[in-house]
Design an enzyme around this catalytic site. Structure first.
Site, mmCIF file in Angstrom:
data_model
loop_
_atom_site.group_PDB
_atom_site.id
_atom_site.type_symbol
_atom_site.label_atom_id
_atom_site.label_comp_id
_atom_site.label_asym_id
_atom_site.label_seq_id
_atom_site.Cartn_x
_atom_site.Cartn_y
_atom_site.Cartn_z
ATOM 1 N N SER A 201 0.731 -1.507 -0.333
ATOM 2 C CA SER A 201 -0.224 -0.311 -0.206
ATOM 3 C C SER A 201 0.735 1.237 0.447
ATOM 4 C CB SER A 201 -0.824 -0.087 0.930
ATOM 5 O OG SER A 201 -0.453 -0.060 2.566
ATOM 6 N N LYS B 62 0.501 3.913 7.220
ATOM 7 C CA LYS B 62 0.007 5.168 6.175
ATOM 8 C C LYS B 62 0.441 6.777 6.578
ATOM 9 C CE LYS B 62 -2.790 1.736 4.602
ATOM 10 N NZ LYS B 62 -2.575 1.197 3.673
#
Length: 170
Positions: free
Chosen positions: A38, A91
């Protein structure tokens, strides 16, 4: 044969070192292995490096930012997964409390509530993030990733970056 005095000396030193290490990793900094795709290309999983093989980049995570939730747009953070408390995510913070965020694929505009932040992965097509589970509580943030420290050829400071046109001035 090892004498009792020598054994006790090494036991005390080991216990002291373990307590100091635990305190440092709990309050100041720790090292996290990156899994998943990600955050590519910023962070790469599956890197193979000599002399040891680690399943991803190792990043340094500082925790002093947690004292007063001192985060900025574009910070890379380690946070708990709101859907699975046993899993951690890495993230980028896109929006902070009170910001209005545009979600590109739906054209929705969402206001981030107080005490929450909006996080997304850099690899937009391969990330489960706030677009899936919404804003996350700041209490789930475990620290800010500041540097890639392994493998040696990838050692660098992580930059704050923001995708353009995502924060709305509504």
């Amino acid at each position: 044969m090892v004498s009792r005095g020598l054994l006790w000396f090494f036991t005390k030193r080991t216990a002291t070192g373990a307590l100091i290490g635990l305190t440092i990793s709990d309050r100041y900094a720790s090292i996290v292995t990156v899994h998943g795709h990600s955050m590519k290309p910023t962070l790469n999983p599956g890197s193979k490096a000599f002399p040891i093989s680690i399943s991803g980049d190792l990043v340094l995570v500082e925790k002093l930012c947690l004292n007063k939730y001192k985060f900025s747009h574009g910070d890379v953070v380690v946070c708990g997964n709101p859907n699975n408390h046993k899993q951690s995510l890495i993230k980028r913070i896109i929006a902070l409390p009170g910001d209005w965020i545009r979600i590109p694929e739906t054209y929705k505009i969402v206001k981030v509530p107080e005490g929450h932040c909006w996080v997304e992965g850099d690899n937009y097509n391969s990330s489960t993030d706030s677009r899936s589970f919404g804003p996350i509580p700041l209490g789930l943030v475990k620290g800010r990733a500041t540097h890639v420290i392994w493998p040696p050829q990838r050692i660098h400071k992580l930059d704050r970056r923001m995708p353009t046109g995502r924060i709305s001035l509504i």
